[in-house]
Motif scaffolding. Structure first.
Motif, PDB file in Angstrom:
ATOM      1  N   SER A 159      18.759  22.817  50.887  1.00 59.63           N
ATOM      2  CA  SER A 159      18.245  21.925  51.924  1.00 59.63           C
ATOM      3  C   SER A 159      16.741  21.977  51.946  1.00 59.63           C
ATOM      4  N   THR A 160      16.174  20.967  52.591  1.00 55.12           N
ATOM      5  CA  THR A 160      14.720  20.913  52.797  1.00 55.12           C
ATOM      6  C   THR A 160      14.469  21.035  54.295  1.00 55.12           C
ATOM      7  N   ASN A 184      20.190  15.353  49.234  1.00 53.38           N
ATOM      8  CA  ASN A 184      18.986  15.090  48.454  1.00 53.38           C
ATOM      9  C   ASN A 184      18.325  13.814  48.922  1.00 53.38           C
ATOM     10  N   SER A 193      16.357  19.829  59.222  1.00 58.53           N
ATOM     11  CA  SER A 193      16.998  20.318  57.996  1.00 58.53           C
ATOM     12  C   SER A 193      17.682  19.131  57.316  1.00 58.53           C
ATOM     13  N   THR A 215       8.788  25.706  45.486  1.00 59.80           N
ATOM     14  CA  THR A 215       8.481  24.320  45.846  1.00 59.80           C
ATOM     15  C   THR A 215       8.563  23.436  44.600  1.00 59.80           C
ATOM     16  N   LYS A 246      11.587  24.349  50.751  1.00 59.34           N
ATOM     17  CA  LYS A 246      12.869  24.240  50.064  1.00 59.34           C
ATOM     18  C   LYS A 246      13.662  25.502  50.311  1.00 59.34           C
ATOM     19  N   THR A 253       9.764  18.257  47.214  1.00 59.99           N
ATOM     20  CA  THR A 253       9.266  18.885  48.443  1.00 59.99           C
ATOM     21  C   THR A 253       7.785  18.605  48.649  1.00 59.99           C
ATOM     22  N   VAL A 270       6.805  22.167  54.949  1.00 59.97           N
ATOM     23  CA  VAL A 270       8.023  21.665  54.296  1.00 59.97           C
ATOM     24  C   VAL A 270       8.433  22.716  53.269  1.00 59.97           C
TER      25      VAL A 270
END
Length: 455
Positions: free
Chosen positions: A138-139, A155, A151, A104, A130, A108, A128
């Motif tokens: 992706s986050t 950024n 997703s 993280t 990473k 994030t 949440v």
């Protein structure tokens, strides 16, 4: 050269000193920079102010999509989620995206805190994470209560280039403008007149006849140039006077030296000591007169308040005691702030000139408002109008033949020099029926500082 009224008014308003001009340039640069910033902000900023720096735009889009999915029926949520998906954003229900968890980071954690604050009912369940999916990071955002998975491939928008760089660029730009303006002003406005003055000073030692410098630049620089021009004028006059003195002495000494040479060659009575002594005495008198004139130019006698009547009467009595026809006629009380010895010398020279050419002399004096006036009148032939100013110069004579009496033509020039030290005036007037009146006009109550500067 005539100037337009607006330009003339601007010159009067614009400061004349270096300090004032620097302040004016600094203030003008600040005002121009402020106007530029206002115009720039109006041109590049949107109608509504942007959100603060951070992942706010992307997070706001996610929150809006989630609230929209929750507001529509469950039967059409999957279709709506697919319709909301776009490049960088993917929504799906009840199915997690393939993900390899990553540590993280600050981004994030910040998104997690924002969503927890905006969805307090899901604060304990949403997550949440990473993730790494292939070669992309992706986050992934998960709302377990509704089975909503998000997703974010791209950024989060942490950079708004214009609004991030504008607060930094404008101060540096304004500083650059002010520095450049002050630098150009100092070079053009100050250094240029000083450079001209320096070049003129380098040539002063061998060229004193060049025209005076134009007074330009700030007030302080103009004062320096004005003082330099006065100094050059005094040096030129001193050099001319020195040359004139040497030429006059050389010319006047030539006659007695020629007579002495002839007496030595001829011998006899012409070479008798008594006869040659007369020529030597004449030469000595000429040299003493020149030395007295040069010493008078360096006069440092202090100024003091003097009662002129007593001073003038004593001068007249000295001449009368040796059989000269000199009389005083004037007021009883006349006070003047002056150098008494110098004034005595000036009046003495005028009396001697009057006796030489007119046999009788009358001295008169009176006061008018803030002035003391002295007149010396003789009964001689006078001085023609076209030669009166010339007679005030050193070694000037109406008749060069008069040098046989030992005179170098310094009497009136000494008077002129003394009056210049007193800030007075020498004037000539015709007497009736014949003769000349020389009038000396002196400031009666000159301040002490003024008198000291005159020395």
């Amino acid at each position: 050269m005539t100037s337009f009224p607006p330009l003339a008014a601007l010159r009067r308003v614009f400061p004349q000193t270096i300090f004032g001009q620097m302040v004016a340039i600094l203030v003008t640069s600040l005002l121009l920079t402020f106007c530029f910033v206002v115009l720039l902000l109006r041109a590049v900023r949107p109608a509504l102010p942007p959100l603060p720096v951070g992942p706010w735009p992307d997070t706001l889009a996610i929150e809006t999509a989630i609230r929209s999915l929750r507001a529509i029926p469950v039967s059409v949520r999957q279709q709506a989620a697919e319709g909301m998906s776009a490049a960088g954003f993917h929504f799906q229900l009840n199915k997690a995206f393939p993900c390899t968890p990553q540590p993280t980071d600050h981004e994030t954690g910040l998104v997690h805190r924002i969503l927890m604050h905006d969805f307090p009912d899901d604060a304990h369940s949403l997550s949440v994470v990473k993730c790494a999916s292939g070669d992309r990071i992706s986050t992934n955002i998960i709302f377990p209560r509704d089975g909503i998975h998000v997703s974010v491939i791209s950024n989060f928008n942490f950079h708004d280039v214009i609004h991030m760089t504008l607060p930094i660029t404008v101060p540096f730009l304004s500083l650059l403008v002010m520095t450049a303006a002050l630098s150009l002003w100092s070079v053009w406005r100050v250094n240029r007149p000083l450079s001209v003055l320096a070049r003129k000073a380098d040539t002063l030692g061998y060229d004193t006849t060049s025209p005076p410098l134009e007074e330009q630049g700030p007030r302080e620089v103009r004062r320096v140039i004005r003082a330099f021009n006065r100094m050059q004028s005094r040096i030129r006059l001193a050099a001319e006077e020195r040359t004139r003195m040497l030429m006059s002495i050389s010319h006047d000494l030539r006659t007695p030296l020629t007579r002495l040479s002839m007496r030595v060659e001829l011998g006899g009575e012409d070479a008798a000591p008594s006869v040659m002594r007369n020529d030597l005495s004449l030469m000595k008198q000429m040299l003493n007169g020149a030395l007295a004139f040069l010493n008078g130019q360096r006069e440092t006698e202090p100024f003091e308040t003097v009662e002129l009547r007593s001073l003038l009467e004593s001068l007249c009595e000295e001449f009368s005691s040796v059989g000269k026809q000199v009389s005083y006629e004037g007021e009883q009380e006349i006070t003047c702030f002056c150098q008494p010895v110098s004034i005595s010398r000036a009046v003495n020279n005028l009396i001697e000139n009057g006796l030489k050419y007119g046999k009788t002399v009358k001295v008169n004096a009176w006061s008018e408002t803030d002035e003391a006036i002295i007149e010396v009148q003789d009964a001689g032939p006078g001085i023609p109008d076209n030669m009166r100013l010339e007679m005030l110069q050193p070694f000037a004579r109406m008749d060069r033949a008069r040098s046989v009496d030992g005179s170098l033509g310094l009497g009136l020039s000494i008077v002129q020099d003394i009056m210049a030290r007193h800030h007075g005036i020498v004037s000539f007037h015709d007497a009736t029926p014949t003769g000349l009146i020389v009038r000396l006009t002196l400031p009666a109550n000159a301040p002490r500082s003024k008198g000291r500067r005159a020395t």
